[in-house]
Scaffold this motif. Structure first.
Motif, short mmCIF file in Angstrom:
data_model
loop_
_atom_site.label_atom_id
_atom_site.label_comp_id
_atom_site.label_asym_id
_atom_site.label_seq_id
_atom_site.Cartn_x
_atom_site.Cartn_y
_atom_site.Cartn_z
N GLN A 169 0.82 -1.21 0.00
CA GLN A 169 0.00 0.00 0.00
C GLN A 169 0.86 1.27 0.00
O GLN A 169 2.02 1.23 0.37
CB GLN A 169 -0.91 -0.01 1.24
N ARG A 170 0.24 2.37 -0.43
CA ARG A 170 0.98 3.64 -0.43
C ARG A 170 1.34 4.01 1.01
O ARG A 170 0.54 3.84 1.93
CB ARG A 170 0.11 4.75 -1.03
N THR A 171 2.56 4.56 1.19
CA THR A 171 3.07 4.79 2.53
C THR A 171 2.19 5.76 3.32
O THR A 171 1.90 5.51 4.49
CB THR A 171 4.50 5.35 2.47
N TYR A 173 -0.95 6.40 3.07
CA TYR A 173 -2.20 5.75 3.46
C TYR A 173 -1.92 4.77 4.60
O TYR A 173 -2.64 4.73 5.62
CB TYR A 173 -2.79 5.01 2.25
#
Ligand SMILES: Nc1ncnc2c1ncn2[C@@H]1O[C@H](COP(=O)(O)OP(=O)(O)OP(=O)(O)O)[C@@H](O)[C@H]1O
Ligand SMILES: [Mg+2]
Length: 368
Positions: A169-171, A173
């Motif tokens: 996942q995007r950091t 987020y």
């Protein structure tokens, strides 16, 4: 609190017998592999705890037998009581003729403290054993702490599960998601840290006094709870705030690692002798003395709170200790019923009072 009579049938290598110790110091002497530890283990089971050797119940049934039967006549709170344990695949227990739902329900009725050579891991091995020692001792004093431990473990497990699958996942987020757990984890961690620090503060003077006696006043033992979130006299709220800050600062590292790198699950108890860590610098005799001091201090604290003296089971405690340390153990555990196993009964000759038993091939003979 003391044992008046132990009746044994079909337990390990012990012959069917009735064993009647004295209320003071009891020496169990004999060569290796004769049944000394087995006899301690039989008494210990009446504390409701599992075997201190980590044995499974069925392993304690004598070879070739279907079941083991143990009965303990003991005095607690000035009252004569009797407990019966029957071991087949598992243990079943009655107390004063009433069947208990589980063996663990005996806890608190018959209280004891045990030292066995395996407990040296408390000094020699990693911090997990030291956390377990403090947590289980604190549970004995405050049973509600069991729930506090379980709550912390649940939140930590959830946070770790998220960290394991968050790498895709995007950091930004993922960090936002983590912040949702961090508040509850900080509160739960602070409860553990505060309880452990409180316990160490109570244990420290007692353990230091016992160690002082063991070493004849020559060495000093100190205990410290090592936690990044605790500074002297910090309140629970301050500790929780410290944990929250620590977790926030560690989010990136936690995401990279895939688990929680900071928290109450990383704390440790530092045991020092004359200011240096016993794990690194302690001699064999010093390490043994330090574990013994911790165990006896734990029992003393339990006694202060419950008003009852627990029974001390000391397995092979004498080896590696010089004569003055042995004498301290024999003469200074006043008022307690003590069971001490040893290969050489000579120590018993220096003892103030008590009984000496020889264990030979599973037979117990009173020799003085
Ligand atoms: N379930 C069992 N049935 C029969 N014998 C058993 C059982 N479990 C263990 N034993 C035997 O009991 C013997 C004595 O064990 P124990 O640990 O009590 O010796 P010990 O006197 O404490 O010796 P040491 O001085 O070496 O510690 C062992 O040799 C073992 O083979
Ligand atoms: Mg033994």
């Amino acid at each position: 609190m003391f044992v008046r009579k132990l009746t044994v049938n079909g337990f390990r290598n012990l012959h069917p017998t009735q064993f009647e110790p004295c209320e003071g110091v009891n020496i169990l002497a004999g060569n290796n592999a004769q049944g000394k530890t087995n006899l301690l283990e039989a008494c210990w089971l009446f504390t409701g705890a599992r075997s201190f050797r980590g044995a499974k119940d069925r392993e304690m049934v004598a070879f070739g037998e279907q079941c083991a039967k143990l009965a303990l006549d003991f005095t607690a709170n000035g009252r004569n009581q009797r407990a019966d344990i029957r071991i087949e695949q598992r243990r079943s227990v009655t107390l004063n003729g009433v069947k208990l739902p589980s063996a663990a329900r005996l806890a608190g009725t018959f209280c004891g403290v045990v030292f066995s050579p395996s407990h040296l891991s408390l000094i020699k091995d990693g911090p997990e054993g030291r956390r377990r020692f403090v947590d289980s001792a604190y549970c004995q004093l405050h049973p509600a702490y069991v729930g506090t431990l379980a709550e912390h473990a649940k939140i930590l497990t959830q946070r770790n599960a998220f960290l394991r699958q968050a790498s895709e996942q995007r950091t930004t987020y993922a960090e936002k998601m983590l912040s949702l757990w961090d508040h509850s984890l900080a509160v739960a961690s602070a409860r553990l840290t505060a309880a452990r620090c409180r316990y160490i503060q109570k244990l420290q003077p007692l353990a230091a006094k016992i160690y002082d006696g063991l070493s004849g006043g020559r060495e000093q033992l100190t205990l410290e709870w090592e936690s990044v979130a605790y500074k002297e006299d910090a309140s629970s709220a301050q500790i929780a705030a410290n944990w929250a800050n620590t977790f926030a600062a560690a989010r990136a590292a936690d995401l990279a690692a895939g688990f929680s790198t900071q928290g109450a699950h990383r704390e440790d108890m530092i045991i020092r002798l004359d200011g240096v860590p016993a794990r690194v610098y302690g001699s064999q005799g010093q390490q043994r003395s330090a574990v013994l001091a911790l165990k006896l201090a734990e029992a003393t604290l339990l006694q202060e709170i419950s008003g009852e003296q627990p029974v001390a089971f000391l397995d092979d405690v004498m080896s590696e200790l010089d004569v003055s340390r042995q004498d301290y153990i024999l003469n200074h555990i006043e008022g307690w019923q003590v069971f001490i196993t040893c290969c050489e009964p000579t120590a018993a000759l220096r003892m103030n009072a008590g009984k000496v038993f020889e264990i030979n091939g599973g037979r117990i003979v009173n020799i003085g």
